[in-house]
Every structure is written in structure tokens, then in C-alpha cells.
Design a protein around this motif. Structure first.
Motif, PDB file in Angstrom:
ATOM      1  N   ARG A 163       2.112   6.085  -2.943  1.00  0.00           N
ATOM      2  CA  ARG A 163       3.012   7.136  -3.453  1.00  0.00           C
ATOM      3  C   ARG A 163       2.780   7.355  -4.947  1.00  0.00           C
ATOM      4  O   ARG A 163       2.747   8.500  -5.415  1.00  0.00           O
ATOM      5  CB  ARG A 163       4.467   6.762  -3.197  1.00  0.00           C
ATOM      6  CG  ARG A 163       4.883   6.980  -1.758  1.00  0.00           C
ATOM      7  CD  ARG A 163       6.274   6.508  -1.439  1.00  0.00           C
ATOM      8  NE  ARG A 163       7.294   6.994  -2.350  1.00  0.00           N
ATOM      9  CZ  ARG A 163       8.496   6.445  -2.463  1.00  0.00           C
ATOM     10  NH1 ARG A 163       8.823   5.407  -1.721  1.00  0.00           N
ATOM     11  NH2 ARG A 163       9.371   6.935  -3.297  1.00  0.00           N
ATOM     12  N   SER A 177       0.803  -1.218   0.000  1.00  0.00           N
ATOM     13  CA  SER A 177       0.000   0.000   0.000  1.00  0.00           C
ATOM     14  C   SER A 177       0.843   1.280   0.000  1.00  0.00           C
ATOM     15  O   SER A 177       0.440   2.274  -0.573  1.00  0.00           O
ATOM     16  CB  SER A 177      -0.951  -0.007   1.188  1.00  0.00           C
ATOM     17  OG  SER A 177      -0.218  -0.096   2.383  1.00  0.00           O
ATOM     18  N   GLU A 178       2.016   1.239   0.618  1.00  0.00           N
ATOM     19  CA  GLU A 178       2.855   2.446   0.676  1.00  0.00           C
ATOM     20  C   GLU A 178       3.356   2.838  -0.713  1.00  0.00           C
ATOM     21  O   GLU A 178       3.272   3.999  -1.119  1.00  0.00           O
ATOM     22  CB  GLU A 178       4.040   2.207   1.603  1.00  0.00           C
ATOM     23  CG  GLU A 178       4.940   3.422   1.752  1.00  0.00           C
ATOM     24  CD  GLU A 178       6.151   3.143   2.630  1.00  0.00           C
ATOM     25  OE1 GLU A 178       7.170   3.829   2.424  1.00  0.00           O
ATOM     26  OE2 GLU A 178       6.076   2.261   3.485  1.00  0.00           O
TER      27      GLU A 178
END
Length: 56
Positions: free
Chosen positions: A12, A7-8
Motif C-alpha cells: 500500500r 507485504s500488504e
């Protein structure tokens, strides 16, 4: 779940794409790679999975 699809990283990429759209700039794989520093293949995979690739 794909090992590259956390998810990170995807968050981004999504943020950068939204910022480019708000600034009315073209959204390209190369520009997203340059702004995020994320591996080109991961960005390509994101574009592919979300239907953002356009052929001419």
C-alpha cells in the motif's frame, strides 16, 4: 522479518508513493500517512529502509 513489514502494508505504501510520483507531487511521510492511514512509525521505517529520507 520485522513484524511491521508485511507485504500488504508495504505494498500500500509503495502504491501511494508511485501514485504521487506519477502525479508529480512531493512524496512526504506525512502525505503517505494521510493517504494510507498507516501508522507514522511504519511509514518512517519504510522510508528509512528504502533510502527515501532526504536531509536539508
Amino acid at each position: 522479518m520485522n513484524i511491521n513489514e508485511n507485504s500488504e502494508v508495504y505494498g500500500r505504501i509503495t502504491r501511494v508513493i508511485n501514485e504521487l510520483r506519477m502525479a508529480r507531487q512531493s512524496v512526504t511521510i506525512f502525505k503517505v500517512v494521510e493517504l494510507t492511514g498507516i501508522d507514522q512509525f511504519v511509514v518512517f521505517q519504510y522510508f528509512y529502509e528504502n533510502g527515501l529520507l532526504r536531509g536539508k
